[in-house]
Motif scaffolding. Structure first.
Motif, PDB file in Angstrom:
ATOM      1  N   LEU A   1       0.981  -1.263   0.001  1.00 43.00           N
ATOM      2  CA  LEU A   1       0.000  -0.015  -0.044  1.00 43.00           C
ATOM      3  C   LEU A   1       0.710   1.477   0.011  1.00 43.00           C
ATOM      4  O   LEU A   1       0.528   2.147  -0.933  1.00 43.00           O
ATOM      5  CB  LEU A   1      -0.922  -0.142   1.091  1.00 43.00           C
ATOM      6  CG  LEU A   1      -2.178  -1.096   1.334  1.00 43.00           C
ATOM      7  CD1 LEU A   1      -3.365  -0.756   2.131  1.00 43.00           C
ATOM      8  CD2 LEU A   1      -3.137  -0.812  -0.307  1.00 43.00           C
ATOM      9  N   PRO A   2       1.746   1.437   0.930  1.00 41.61           N
ATOM     10  CA  PRO A   2       2.690   2.583   0.802  1.00 41.61           C
ATOM     11  C   PRO A   2       3.479   2.891  -0.584  1.00 41.61           C
ATOM     12  O   PRO A   2       3.684   4.049  -1.237  1.00 41.61           O
ATOM     13  CB  PRO A   2       3.607   2.533   2.047  1.00 41.61           C
ATOM     14  CG  PRO A   2       3.556   1.059   2.562  1.00 41.61           C
ATOM     15  CD  PRO A   2       2.165   0.586   2.169  1.00 41.61           C
ATOM     16  N   SER A   3       3.766   1.610  -1.084  1.00 41.59           N
ATOM     17  CA  SER A   3       4.554   1.618  -2.257  1.00 41.59           C
ATOM     18  C   SER A   3       3.716   2.423  -3.576  1.00 41.59           C
ATOM     19  O   SER A   3       4.049   3.050  -4.367  1.00 41.59           O
ATOM     20  CB  SER A   3       5.045   0.308  -2.637  1.00 41.59           C
ATOM     21  OG  SER A   3       6.237  -0.083  -1.613  1.00 41.59           O
ATOM     22  N   ILE A   4       2.346   1.725  -3.525  1.00 41.28           N
ATOM     23  CA  ILE A   4       1.406   2.188  -4.464  1.00 41.28           C
ATOM     24  C   ILE A   4       0.985   3.668  -4.418  1.00 41.28           C
ATOM     25  O   ILE A   4       0.946   4.332  -5.470  1.00 41.28           O
ATOM     26  CB  ILE A   4       0.099   1.207  -4.528  1.00 41.28           C
ATOM     27  CG1 ILE A   4       0.609  -0.222  -4.820  1.00 41.28           C
ATOM     28  CG2 ILE A   4      -1.066   1.651  -5.287  1.00 41.28           C
ATOM     29  CD1 ILE A   4      -0.517  -1.117  -4.507  1.00 41.28           C
ATOM     30  N   ALA A   5       0.911   3.962  -3.169  1.00 44.67           N
ATOM     31  CA  ALA A   5       0.301   5.330  -2.731  1.00 44.67           C
ATOM     32  C   ALA A   5       1.487   6.359  -3.225  1.00 44.67           C
ATOM     33  O   ALA A   5       1.169   7.425  -3.475  1.00 44.67           O
ATOM     34  CB  ALA A   5      -0.037   5.380  -1.354  1.00 44.67           C
ATOM     35  N   SER A   6       2.799   5.952  -3.072  1.00 45.85           N
ATOM     36  CA  SER A   6       3.727   6.730  -3.293  1.00 45.85           C
ATOM     37  C   SER A   6       4.086   7.058  -4.852  1.00 45.85           C
ATOM     38  O   SER A   6       4.647   8.122  -5.218  1.00 45.85           O
ATOM     39  CB  SER A   6       5.109   6.253  -2.837  1.00 45.85           C
ATOM     40  OG  SER A   6       5.469   4.984  -3.555  1.00 45.85           O
ATOM     41  N   VAL A   7       3.382   6.131  -5.712  1.00 46.15           N
ATOM     42  CA  VAL A   7       3.711   6.650  -7.367  1.00 46.15           C
ATOM     43  C   VAL A   7       2.233   6.904  -7.884  1.00 46.15           C
ATOM     44  O   VAL A   7       2.277   6.526  -9.001  1.00 46.15           O
ATOM     45  CB  VAL A   7       4.257   5.499  -7.861  1.00 46.15           C
ATOM     46  CG1 VAL A   7       5.733   5.435  -7.213  1.00 46.15           C
ATOM     47  CG2 VAL A   7       3.627   4.183  -7.614  1.00 46.15           C
ATOM     48  N   SER A   8       1.132   7.317  -7.126  1.00 47.09           N
ATOM     49  CA  SER A   8      -0.032   7.282  -7.708  1.00 47.09           C
ATOM     50  C   SER A   8      -0.811   8.415  -6.894  1.00 47.09           C
ATOM     51  O   SER A   8      -0.586   8.814  -6.004  1.00 47.09           O
ATOM     52  CB  SER A   8      -0.830   5.986  -7.627  1.00 47.09           C
ATOM     53  OG  SER A   8      -1.283   5.355  -6.525  1.00 47.09           O
ATOM     54  N   LYS A   9      -2.045   8.707  -7.553  1.00 43.91           N
ATOM     55  CA  LYS A   9      -3.183   9.220  -6.541  1.00 43.91           C
ATOM     56  C   LYS A   9      -4.098   8.311  -6.074  1.00 43.91           C
ATOM     57  O   LYS A   9      -4.850   7.777  -6.896  1.00 43.91           O
ATOM     58  CB  LYS A   9      -4.002  10.394  -7.728  1.00 43.91           C
ATOM     59  CG  LYS A   9      -2.941  11.346  -8.194  1.00 43.91           C
ATOM     60  CD  LYS A   9      -3.870  12.380  -9.223  1.00 43.91           C
ATOM     61  CE  LYS A   9      -2.887  13.409  -9.686  1.00 43.91           C
ATOM     62  NZ  LYS A   9      -3.517  14.245 -10.589  1.00 43.91           N
TER      63      LYS A   9
ATOM     64  N   GLU B   1      -8.950   2.743  -4.694  1.00 41.09           N
ATOM     65  CA  GLU B   1      -8.755   3.377  -6.356  1.00 41.09           C
ATOM     66  C   GLU B   1      -7.214   3.898  -6.359  1.00 41.09           C
ATOM     67  O   GLU B   1      -6.706   4.677  -5.472  1.00 41.09           O
ATOM     68  CB  GLU B   1      -9.794   4.488  -6.319  1.00 41.09           C
ATOM     69  CG  GLU B   1     -11.085   4.193  -6.516  1.00 41.09           C
ATOM     70  CD  GLU B   1     -11.957   5.325  -6.988  1.00 41.09           C
ATOM     71  OE1 GLU B   1     -11.254   6.657  -7.240  1.00 41.09           O
ATOM     72  OE2 GLU B   1     -13.335   5.142  -6.962  1.00 41.09           O
ATOM     73  N   VAL B   2      -6.940   3.547  -7.519  1.00 41.84           N
ATOM     74  CA  VAL B   2      -5.284   4.166  -7.886  1.00 41.84           C
ATOM     75  C   VAL B   2      -5.575   4.803  -9.192  1.00 41.84           C
ATOM     76  O   VAL B   2      -5.796   4.235 -10.293  1.00 41.84           O
ATOM     77  CB  VAL B   2      -4.575   2.919  -8.047  1.00 41.84           C
ATOM     78  CG1 VAL B   2      -3.190   3.319  -8.666  1.00 41.84           C
ATOM     79  CG2 VAL B   2      -4.317   2.152  -6.655  1.00 41.84           C
ATOM     80  N   ASN B   3      -5.313   6.302  -9.269  1.00 38.40           N
ATOM     81  CA  ASN B   3      -5.360   6.829 -10.466  1.00 38.40           C
ATOM     82  C   ASN B   3      -3.671   7.354 -10.997  1.00 38.40           C
ATOM     83  O   ASN B   3      -3.170   7.541  -9.943  1.00 38.40           O
ATOM     84  CB  ASN B   3      -6.199   8.226 -10.278  1.00 38.40           C
ATOM     85  CG  ASN B   3      -7.839   7.765 -10.063  1.00 38.40           C
ATOM     86  OD1 ASN B   3      -8.189   7.646 -10.893  1.00 38.40           O
ATOM     87  ND2 ASN B   3      -8.049   7.790  -8.736  1.00 38.40           N
TER      88      ASN B   3
ATOM     89  N   GLY C   1       2.275   9.948  -2.242  1.00 37.57           N
ATOM     90  CA  GLY C   1       2.834   9.521  -0.973  1.00 37.57           C
ATOM     91  C   GLY C   1       2.442  10.455   0.211  1.00 37.57           C
ATOM     92  O   GLY C   1       2.705  10.217   1.291  1.00 37.57           O
ATOM     93  N   LYS C   2       1.715  11.599  -0.060  1.00 40.59           N
ATOM     94  CA  LYS C   2       1.508  12.636   0.962  1.00 40.59           C
ATOM     95  C   LYS C   2       0.169  12.366   1.075  1.00 40.59           C
ATOM     96  O   LYS C   2      -0.852  12.514   0.173  1.00 40.59           O
ATOM     97  CB  LYS C   2       1.760  13.890   0.523  1.00 40.59           C
ATOM     98  CG  LYS C   2       3.427  14.044   0.098  1.00 40.59           C
ATOM     99  CD  LYS C   2       3.568  15.722  -0.043  1.00 40.59           C
ATOM    100  CE  LYS C   2       5.157  15.804  -0.431  1.00 40.59           C
ATOM    101  NZ  LYS C   2       5.480  17.121  -0.720  1.00 40.59           N
TER     102      LYS C   2
END
Length: 512
Positions: free
Chosen positions: A100-108, A146-148, A129-130
């Protein structure tokens, strides 16, 4: 001033994302595995433009409380393991706390979740990531992620993504694999807002295997099972007459985890020894159940690679089980040999035609091929050319292409502008509906009739292309062909070449 520094958390997450998030299919895999670990019975995956612009995974699992949801996006935060002993006995799909943190760091990134104990859910919005916002939200029990705009802040990674069709194909393959390993869960895959795959929870393993492997194996799948005090095996394998050009249709599951292991692949090939052509791959779905402490899944962040503590015992069990299953089915020669019977077909080459006399079918026992196949076929024909003279079969191409003719007296001959030879063959019979057994002056010759037929058709097409004007006629009722995404992408790249051969094929939407 020191030159060694501790990296910022966002940068370290982006570095970790390079191993965990390789492409959109990696994101889908990680999110679906979290849904399976959450005890979900329904999982819905929505993908737009191959996952580059939009991915949504929703489930009906047990969900997360607000505190757990905030912790879940922290690196190395997990609910799966707690002690070092747990690391060597992993029973869940996820455990590293990196996804989850890895995905969140390179997407919305957006996470919405609710447990059955609360009436209000939690929504967390993250960009690059913020954390941008944490709020209450109305939501059903379960989790939706959701990953945008994947890789929007790492353009170098985004540049190396493939076409939409290729990325979509990887997503579809990942879902198919996980659906095979979890037949008790309903999976629905929407591609560009259209339902593409729907795996019902009422399906059993055989039904899902047919849907994933293809309809052409529906009546050619064989069940197998094996168990001892150390390992349990079960699954299905396909008739050797049904093969693929890659290993993409070999699915391996270790404790229901979809993995890839070269040793197990080799063991499957050993079970098929003497039954498939070189360069072809069988179709199989194999489940291996062993104690969790007998396999290490913490080899790579993707968790696709594993290591067995007793690999040789497992490999031997796999090869023996598959070999025995094929041998057992082979006893019913009529059902086993459902391959097309070339001896009943009339072949035309040039102005000549031949339909060989009906010969008896020969039942085959286990075959042990020699360890090293003949690599230089040119030497074989040159060797015979020194002993034979007049020609019947011609190599018209200096690149040593072979035009095979079978004449009524069962004589096979070869011609070349530099090499002339005659092979006098007497057809003895047919083996398993796949091979033609013939006798020459030097001994027995085994001809793969499928490969020979392909060569004859190829040479006919090539000769017609070089000597005749292209002739084609539109069908009164067009034929539609359903392909997977990889096949559709490849076919689209050679449409112009096929048109030159007189075959006009037009896209009909999606992969049709």
């Amino acid at each position: 001033m020191t030159t060694v520094r501790i990296l910022p958390e966002i940068l370290s997450n982006q570095i970790a994302a390079g191993e965990v998030v390789q492409r959109p299919a990696s994101v889908v895999k990680e999110l679906v595995e979290n849904s399976i670990d959450a005890g979900s019975t329904r999982i819905t995956i929505e993908v737009v433009k191959g996952g580059k612009s939009f991915i949504r995974v929703s489930d009906n699992g047990h969900g997360l409380s607000r505190d757990d949801a905030l912790l879940s996006i922290e690196r190395y935060a997990t609910s799966k393991i707690f002690t070092k002993e747990d690391l060597f006995s992993i029973s869940t799909f996820g455990f590293r706390g990196e996804a989850l943190p890895s995905i969140a760091s390179v997407s919305k990134f957006c996470l919405v979740t609710r447990t059955k104990e609360t009436d209000i859910g939690t929504k967390i919005d993250i960009i690059g990531g913020k954390i941008r916002d944490v709020s209450d939200a109305g939501a059903p029990v379960g989790t939706m992620v959701e990953v945008n705009n994947l890789f929007f802040n790492t353009p170098a990674r985004k540049k190396f993504l493939k076409s939409d069709n290729t990325e979509t194909s990887h997503v579809a393959d990942a879902i198919s694999g996980m659906a095979l390993g979890n037949p008790h869960i309903q999976f629905r895959l929407f591609l560009n807002q259209k339902l593409a795959k729907n795996f019902s929870s009422a399906d059993d393993l055989f039904q899902r295997s047919v849907r994933v492997l293809g309809r052409d194996v529906a009546d050619r799948l064989y069940n197998f099972k094996f168990s001892d005090e150390f390992v349990q095996l079960h699954g299905v394998c396909a008739n050797p007459s049904v093969t693929r050009s890659t290993s993409s249709k070999i699915f391996l599951f270790v404790n229901n985890r979809l993995v890839y292991d070269r040793g197990v692949i080799s063991a499957i090939f050993k079970g098929y020894k003497g039954r498939i052509m070189k360069g072809r791959f069988p179709l199989a779905v194999l489940f291996i159940q062993i104690p969790f402490d007998q396999v290490d899944v913490n080899v790579h962040p993707s968790k696709r690679e594993i290591k067995f503590f007793n690999g040789q015992g497992i490999y031997h069990a796999v090869s023996e089980t598959i070999g025995n299953a094929l041998s057992f089915e082979q006893q019913n020669i009529t059902a086993y040999s459902k391959a097309h019977n070339i001896l009943n077909e009339k072949f035309e080459y040039g102005d000549e035609a031949f339909k060989p006399n009906q010969t008896d079918r020969i039942e085959q026992s286990s075959i042990n091929w020699p360890p090293a196949p003949v690599e230089n076929k040119k030497d074989f024909f040159q060797e015979h050319s020194a002993q034979k003279s007049s020609p019947d079969i011609t190599y018209n191409n200096p690149k040593l292409t072979c035009d095979l003719q079978v004449t009524c007296d069962h004589k096979v001959t070869i011609q070349n502008s530099r090499v002339t030879s005659r092979l006098k063959l007497t057809v003895i019979g047919q083996i398993m509906g796949t091979y033609i057994l013939a006798q020459s002056e030097d001994g027995l010759i085994l001809i793969d009739q499928h490969a020979a037929h392909e060569r004859i058709v190829y040479e006919n097409l090539k000769q017609r292309y070089h000597s005749l004007k292209v002739q084609s006629q539109s069908l009164a009722v067009p034929e539609t062909l359903e392909l997977n995404f990889k096949e559709a992408d490849f076919l689209g790249s050679i449409l112009d070449d096929l048109k030159m051969l007189g075959m006009v094929i037009e896209p009909f939407g999606e992969t049709t």
